[in-house]
Design a protein around this motif. Structure first.
Motif, PDB file in Angstrom:
ATOM      1  N   ASP A 142       3.959  -4.936  -9.274  1.00  0.00           N
ATOM      2  CA  ASP A 142       2.769  -5.532  -8.794  1.00  0.00           C
ATOM      3  C   ASP A 142       2.727  -4.571  -7.370  1.00  0.00           C
ATOM      4  O   ASP A 142       2.671  -5.195  -6.428  1.00  0.00           O
ATOM      5  CB  ASP A 142       2.794  -6.779  -8.325  1.00  0.00           C
ATOM      6  CG  ASP A 142       1.694  -7.386  -7.548  1.00  0.00           C
ATOM      7  OD1 ASP A 142       0.526  -6.743  -7.686  1.00  0.00           O
ATOM      8  OD2 ASP A 142       1.639  -8.592  -7.145  1.00  0.00           O
ATOM      9  N   HIS A 332      10.142  -3.074  -3.613  1.00  0.00           N
ATOM     10  CA  HIS A 332      11.351  -3.238  -4.678  1.00  0.00           C
ATOM     11  C   HIS A 332      11.914  -2.029  -4.772  1.00  0.00           C
ATOM     12  O   HIS A 332      12.283  -1.590  -5.959  1.00  0.00           O
ATOM     13  CB  HIS A 332      10.568  -3.488  -5.856  1.00  0.00           C
ATOM     14  CG  HIS A 332       9.981  -4.916  -5.852  1.00  0.00           C
ATOM     15  ND1 HIS A 332      10.551  -6.275  -5.479  1.00  0.00           N
ATOM     16  CD2 HIS A 332       8.689  -5.448  -6.009  1.00  0.00           C
ATOM     17  CE1 HIS A 332       9.969  -6.963  -5.658  1.00  0.00           C
ATOM     18  NE2 HIS A 332       8.634  -6.505  -5.950  1.00  0.00           N
ATOM     19  N   GLU A 398      12.521  -9.940 -11.038  1.00  0.00           N
ATOM     20  CA  GLU A 398      11.807 -10.629 -12.200  1.00  0.00           C
ATOM     21  C   GLU A 398      11.992  -9.840 -13.416  1.00  0.00           C
ATOM     22  O   GLU A 398      10.678  -9.575 -14.044  1.00  0.00           O
ATOM     23  CB  GLU A 398      10.234 -10.733 -11.444  1.00  0.00           C
ATOM     24  CG  GLU A 398      10.286 -11.354 -10.311  1.00  0.00           C
ATOM     25  CD  GLU A 398       8.842 -11.850  -9.843  1.00  0.00           C
ATOM     26  OE1 GLU A 398       7.935 -11.416 -10.469  1.00  0.00           O
ATOM     27  OE2 GLU A 398       8.875 -12.710  -9.066  1.00  0.00           O
ATOM     28  N   ASN A 465      12.242 -15.827  -6.628  1.00  0.00           N
ATOM     29  CA  ASN A 465      10.865 -15.729  -5.996  1.00  0.00           C
ATOM     30  C   ASN A 465       9.849 -16.759  -6.585  1.00  0.00           C
ATOM     31  O   ASN A 465       9.476 -16.817  -7.935  1.00  0.00           O
ATOM     32  CB  ASN A 465      10.267 -14.315  -6.689  1.00  0.00           C
ATOM     33  CG  ASN A 465      11.243 -13.027  -6.238  1.00  0.00           C
ATOM     34  OD1 ASN A 465      12.065 -12.816  -5.379  1.00  0.00           O
ATOM     35  ND2 ASN A 465      10.906 -12.007  -6.912  1.00  0.00           N
ATOM     36  N   TYR A 467       6.507 -19.138  -6.137  1.00  0.00           N
ATOM     37  CA  TYR A 467       5.126 -19.418  -5.753  1.00  0.00           C
ATOM     38  C   TYR A 467       4.428 -20.775  -6.139  1.00  0.00           C
ATOM     39  O   TYR A 467       3.539 -20.785  -6.733  1.00  0.00           O
ATOM     40  CB  TYR A 467       4.517 -18.314  -6.289  1.00  0.00           C
ATOM     41  CG  TYR A 467       4.710 -16.953  -5.782  1.00  0.00           C
ATOM     42  CD1 TYR A 467       4.223 -16.387  -4.805  1.00  0.00           C
ATOM     43  CD2 TYR A 467       5.893 -16.298  -6.334  1.00  0.00           C
ATOM     44  CE1 TYR A 467       4.597 -15.148  -4.142  1.00  0.00           C
ATOM     45  CE2 TYR A 467       6.198 -15.132  -5.725  1.00  0.00           C
ATOM     46  CZ  TYR A 467       5.848 -14.480  -4.659  1.00  0.00           C
ATOM     47  OH  TYR A 467       6.037 -13.142  -4.177  1.00  0.00           O
ATOM     48  N   TYR A 471       0.604 -19.852  -7.646  1.00  0.00           N
ATOM     49  CA  TYR A 471       0.185 -19.575  -9.066  1.00  0.00           C
ATOM     50  C   TYR A 471       0.161 -20.875 -10.025  1.00  0.00           C
ATOM     51  O   TYR A 471       0.066 -20.712 -11.156  1.00  0.00           O
ATOM     52  CB  TYR A 471       1.178 -18.312  -9.524  1.00  0.00           C
ATOM     53  CG  TYR A 471       0.857 -16.912  -9.081  1.00  0.00           C
ATOM     54  CD1 TYR A 471      -0.248 -16.420  -8.872  1.00  0.00           C
ATOM     55  CD2 TYR A 471       2.047 -16.535  -8.404  1.00  0.00           C
ATOM     56  CE1 TYR A 471      -0.364 -15.312  -8.390  1.00  0.00           C
ATOM     57  CE2 TYR A 471       1.866 -15.225  -8.222  1.00  0.00           C
ATOM     58  CZ  TYR A 471       0.934 -14.596  -7.718  1.00  0.00           C
ATOM     59  OH  TYR A 471       0.661 -13.491  -7.406  1.00  0.00           O
ATOM     60  N   PHE A 550      -0.521  -5.100   0.692  1.00  0.00           N
ATOM     61  CA  PHE A 550      -0.168  -3.797   0.150  1.00  0.00           C
ATOM     62  C   PHE A 550      -0.994  -3.499  -0.899  1.00  0.00           C
ATOM     63  O   PHE A 550      -1.523  -4.179  -1.451  1.00  0.00           O
ATOM     64  CB  PHE A 550       1.343  -3.832   0.013  1.00  0.00           C
ATOM     65  CG  PHE A 550       1.848  -4.769  -1.052  1.00  0.00           C
ATOM     66  CD1 PHE A 550       2.074  -6.296  -0.612  1.00  0.00           C
ATOM     67  CD2 PHE A 550       1.882  -4.420  -2.393  1.00  0.00           C
ATOM     68  CE1 PHE A 550       2.454  -7.074  -1.609  1.00  0.00           C
ATOM     69  CE2 PHE A 550       2.298  -5.295  -3.495  1.00  0.00           C
ATOM     70  CZ  PHE A 550       2.342  -6.739  -2.989  1.00  0.00           C
TER      71      PHE A 550
END
Ligand code: GCB
Length: 838
Positions: A142, A332, A398, A465, A467, A471, A550
């Motif tokens: 991403d 990353h 991930e 991670n 969310y 999501y 970003f």
């Protein structure tokens, strides 16, 4: 030796020039090596700083060629070309002879060009290829894979005796440990290349403490022709420890002397003495418990892509530290070496990782991919090993995201799992071997596949991670998830490596909702996460996703091509949440700031929810009158205030009568009375939106105030890029099923703009953890309606594209009426009415 004598001697040695570095900034460049297309560029450079953000979709992923002529007068020396970073497959030619290749876009590397150069003019040609390559990580992620030589390039001139160029760095590797007796021990591993005859020489080491005391070691050495390895131990009494509050650094300088005692090469770095431990009871720095709190960082910046001048990158680190962070995850991929240096001197604990993200390949590509990933990790570790801030060393993010989303057939899935486990095992072993005394780590997405496959058992620490509340799920699902994980794996230290929500400073909502991109939802979410993590000691820390917005080319969101989960904008202007973190992470530094939403309150009601970010009690005055004396809860004060028509002055005082912040809010009813007055309504949206011309759009989903809606009305929305506009949020919402809209306005002549986009349900992206993959069309028919008596037809076949029609109409009966022209109802996204004549 006294310091002055040392400096004097060092100066004498330095009379001899060694290790000259010349920055090679000016180049000729062409995409695809088109001879006619060569133009002048400056490195750092990327060819994607514009096309990764335009409406065309996609960005150039292919070959770029850089050319340059350099003059080398003295070819008796050794020459290297050093790249700090070039994305992602780099090939170097000197005078039309191929020197070598480098795979991977985020680590430094050097080529020995000594055998390729000639006296005087030399032509350098470099090709860089950023096309998709199944053999080089990352395959999928991403963020935008901007191509080019986006970090500096140097021509390095060395004497025949110098520190070996190894894995993109000079070979001087140091271990700084605190012994049981609380002494500091530095072990220096150095490799010296000697391409002259065997000779006697010296290794001169000096260590300057933070207080300026100097300790030196002079070692006589014999330099064989070829490589020479040395290990030197150094002990110091009671070292000053490196910590996040007091990042004490010792400056180490290593110099090689030749047989005449002349300095042939010199290497310097800052080192620090510290102990680190990650346990299920928390993280300990120098034996003291430290809850790690901070952010993740991507390296790109608005207007620059990834080719960001170093001084601007360093501003990020200052802002991150100023916010009160003690922890920074470099996501990353390895970042510019100056970032690590800045983390050393600012006192930031780093998590640094290589870009093995989302998936590993299958089939023939896997072995090469693995080889490249292992080499990348070696380079990453070797280049950053000496930094005291380099603490957590990661290698996968991930990694099953794609597998879960793509749900391949069972057999394929098994092969993916096998490859991934194989790679994780190899990377873990390598990391433990090459970075002893560091903490290995891996980041997972919210799925049990990591536990089921056993991959989560491999690293020393697990990063989740998470969310929940973005999501899917709810902000307060976090605690339950963490408790369950801790119960199942009580011996596994865990950290929240990412959490965040998209927030667009142009969008505001007093009743924020999941996925609305309002700053208010971002605030609620971060407060919720902060509290849940701080209620749980077993969670060793948390790093917000992300420090800054970003580039992620495929994203639609409220701003296309940008992931908006930043605490600051893509241009680094802080969002409100940045100040909330500062107030929270720096409790001893008093901060009070009126939360900035929109300077205009457009409601029919005088009530407004005022938010104040504060870590101290305050007195609030409205138009000179004290209206509240409040103590914050979670460093936030929510206060309902009653505005008066026109300007409202809000002042916030400390209890000692010092004015801390002031803001003026204008209350305007959404009415049009005078010539030039304007009303902008965003149908289907629940957010207030400030557009590029500073017009504030008023959200309308049902009849309200002087706006009346009729029909079988439904909200339509997407979060895909709407082409032809940067005001995406206006077009991303709409109301369908409309039979009639009536807006009360006084008599007069009006300019009416009608806004529409043919919205599609967006294809889910893997991060959303949803399986909905088919983009369904919501609206596609030509639509017709009357504005007063004027027939307007919108016949746009273009999908997801802005459509705007402006008409002039006269209102005679105090009402602007938009009504369907056929029996079919109509759909609209926005209406802007401007009075042009009384
Ligand atoms: C993640 C990824 C990160 C994404 C982020 C997001 O879990 O690790 O690369 O940008 O989610 O915003 O969805």
């Amino acid at each position: 030796m006294s310091r002055n004598i040392f400096i004097l001697i060092s100066c004498l040695f330095y009379l001899r020039l060694f290790s000259q570095k010349t920055v090679l900034e000016d180049w000729e460049f062409s995409l695809d090596n088109e001879p006619a297309a060569f133009c002048n560029v400056k490195i750092p450079h990327t060819w994607n700083k514009n096309d990764a953000f335009d409406d065309a979709g996609g960005y150039y992923r292919g070959i770029g060629t850089y050319k340059k002529k350099i003059i080398i007068k003295d070819i008796s020396k050794k020459y290297y070309l050093h790249f700090k970073g070039s994305n992602q497959f780099t090939t170097l030619w000197i005078n039309n002879r191929k020197v070598g290749e480098h795979r991977g876009g985020y680590t430094s590397f050097s080529f020995d060009i000594s055998d390729f150069i000639q006296k005087n003019e030399n032509e350098i040609t470099i090709t860089v290829n950023n096309s998709h390559n199944e053999k080089i990580p990352p395959l999928d992620a991403d963020f935008t894979f901007y191509g080019g030589i986006y970090r500096s390039v140097y021509l390095v001139e060395e004497n025949f005796i110098h520190f070996k160029k190894h894995l993109g760095n000079d070979y001087v590797k140091t271990d700084a440990v605190v012994t049981k007796e609380k002494k500091g021990r530095v072990t220096i591993h150095a490799v010296i290349t000697n391409s002259e005859n065997t000779q006697k020489g010296g290794l001169h080491l000096s260590l300057i403490s933070p207080e300026g005391t100097v300790k030196t070691i002079n070692k006589k050495i014999k330099l064989q022709e070829g490589e020479n390895k040395f290990i030197i131990d150094y002990e110091i009494e009671s070292p000053l420890l490196w910590s996040v509050q007091t990042p004490n650094l010792y400056k180490l300088t290593a110099e090689i002397l030749d047989k005449k005692g002349l300095v042939q090469d010199s290497y310097s770095c800052n080192i620090g003495f510290r102990t680190i431990q990650a346990t299920t009871k928390g993280f300990f720095l120098n034996g003291d418990y430290l809850k790690l709190t901070g952010v993740n960082r991507h390296q790109d910046l608005e207007g620059y892509g990834n080719a960001v001048p170093v001084h601007l990158q360093l501003d990020d680190l200052v802002k991150i530290k100023e916010m009160g962070s003690n922890f920074l995850r470099l996501a990353h991929y390895p970042q510019d070496e100056e970032i690590y240096k800045a983390a050393d001197s600012l006192g930031l604990i780093l998590w640094s990782e290589i870009p093995v993200v989302n998936k590993v390949p299958l089939g023939n590509d896997y072995e090469s991919y693995k080889e490249n990933a292992l080499l990348m990790q070696k380079e990453h570790i070797f280049q950053n090993y000496n930094h005291p801030s380099f603490v957590f060393v990661g290698y996968m993010n991930e990694i099953f995201l794609r597998t879960v989303f793509d749900s391949p057939a069972e057999e394929t899935k098994q092969q993916i799992v096998n490859n991934t486990l194989d790679l994780a095992g190899a990377l873990e072993d390598l990391t433990r071997k090459e970075a002893p005394g560091h903490i290995t780590v891996m980041a997972l997405h919210g799925n049990q596949i990591y536990n089921e496959t056993g991959i989560a058992q491999i690293p020393m620490v697990i990063g989740w991670n998470l969310y929940f509340g973005w999501y899917g799920g709810n902000i307060y699902d976090l605690g339950g998830f963490l408790d369950k994980e801790n119960k199942k794996f009580p011996n596994r230290p865990l950290i929240i490596s990412e959490y965040g929500v998209g927030a667009d400073v142009r969008l505001h909502n007093e009743n924020p909702e999941i996925f609305d991109f309002s700053e208010e939802y971002q605030l609620d979410y971060h407060i919720g996460y902060w509290n849940q993590v701080h209620e749980r000691d077993f969670v060793i820390g948390m790093s917000a996703w992300n420090f800054a917005d970003f580039g992620s080319e495929f994203r639609g969101d409220a701003m296309p091509h940008i992931n908006q989960k930043g605490l600051v904008n893509f241009n680094r202007i802080p969002k409100n949440i940045y100040y909330w973190y500062k107030a929270t992470m720096k409790p001893t530094e008093k901060l009070t700031r009126i939360y900035r939403d929109l300077p205009v309150h457009l409601s029919n009601s005088p009530k407004k929810l005022l938010k104040i970010i504060s870590n101290q009690p305050v007195i609030v005055k409205l138009n000179g009158n004290s209206i509240a004396n409040e103590s914050p809860l979670n460093n936030l004060i929510n206060l309902e205030i009653n505005l008066v028509k026109g300007q409202n002055v809000i002042e916030v005082y400390g209890r000692n009568d010092i004015l801390l912040d002031k803001e003026i809010i204008e209350w305007k009813k959404p009415l049009i009375t005078n010539k030039g007055d304007l009303l902008a309504i965003n149908l289907g949206s629940k957010n207030y939106f400030k557009d590029t011309e500073n017009v504030i759009w008023y959200p309308v989903t049902t009849s309200t105030g002087n706006i009346y809606l009729a029909g079988n009305i439904k909200q339509v929305k997407t979060s895909a890029n709407v082409k032809g506009t940067s005001n995406d949020p206006v077009y991303q919402y709409g109301l369908s099923g409309l039979n009639e809209i009536k807006i009360e306005v006084p008599k007069g002549k009006y300019e009416v703009k009608l806004l529409y986009a043919n919205l599609l349900k967006r294809k889910a992206i893997a991060y959303e953890l949803k399986t909905e993959k088919e983009p369904g069309e919501i609206i596609s028919k030509p639509i017709k309606f009357y504005v007063n008596n004027l027939l307007v037809e919108i016949d746009t076949k273009e999908k997801l594209t802005k459509f705007e029609k402006t008409i002039i109409t006269e209102v005679k009966n105090d009402q602007l009426q938009i009504s369907s022209a056929t029996s079919a109802p109509f759909t609209l996204s926005g209406i802007m009415i401007k009075k042009i004549e009384l």
